[in-house]
Design a protein around this motif. Sequence first.
Motif, PDB file in Angstrom:
ATOM      1  N   SER A  52      20.947  59.357  90.478  1.00 38.78           N
ATOM      2  CA  SER A  52      20.597  58.965  91.463  1.00 38.78           C
ATOM      3  C   SER A  52      21.809  59.605  92.721  1.00 38.78           C
ATOM      4  N   THR A  86      15.734  60.275 100.376  1.00 37.37           N
ATOM      5  CA  THR A  86      15.698  60.017  99.026  1.00 37.37           C
ATOM      6  C   THR A  86      15.565  58.711  98.651  1.00 37.37           C
ATOM      7  N   GLN A  92      12.929  54.494  93.226  1.00 37.75           N
ATOM      8  CA  GLN A  92      12.844  56.031  92.634  1.00 37.75           C
ATOM      9  C   GLN A  92      12.076  56.226  91.453  1.00 37.75           C
ATOM     10  N   LEU A  97      18.042  62.600  90.796  1.00 39.96           N
ATOM     11  CA  LEU A  97      18.188  62.784  92.236  1.00 39.96           C
ATOM     12  C   LEU A  97      17.358  63.787  92.699  1.00 39.96           C
ATOM     13  N   HIS A  98      16.606  63.512  93.663  1.00 37.24           N
ATOM     14  CA  HIS A  98      15.566  64.559  94.288  1.00 37.24           C
ATOM     15  C   HIS A  98      15.730  64.080  96.030  1.00 37.24           C
ATOM     16  N   MET A  99      15.766  65.131  96.682  1.00 38.76           N
ATOM     17  CA  MET A  99      15.600  65.043  98.407  1.00 38.76           C
ATOM     18  C   MET A  99      14.273  65.390  98.798  1.00 38.76           C
TER      19      MET A  99
END
Length: 118
Positions: A52, A86, A92, A97-99
Amino acid sequence: MREPDWYCDEVIPRLVEVDVVVETDQVLAFRPPNPGFGAEHVIVVPKKHVRSLLELDPVLGARLLEVVQAVAQQVVHEHGGSQVLTTLGDEQHNRHLHMHVAAGAGVARFVTRSELQG
């Protein structure tokens, strides 16, 4: 036990077909095969597993932000505006981690004061 990770398991090794927007040695930006939100929707991920934003190394963070900025600039040029989002913790849905860079119908909208007052 390792958590399922759609990005590491399927997207980055290209086991699922995605529309690549930008790719560097450390970051991948792509349009997902299924619409998420917005008329335009690009997901930006580090190729290295990072759980994250709270665990992101600042050096990789700079590389990630460069790609997010380039994608957002393109989306703003084409659509007049965009959102960059995000999620963390319980919000989540995938622990990588992704935007999201999104624009158009379907993106989250802020509620105005007059809407809150009814």
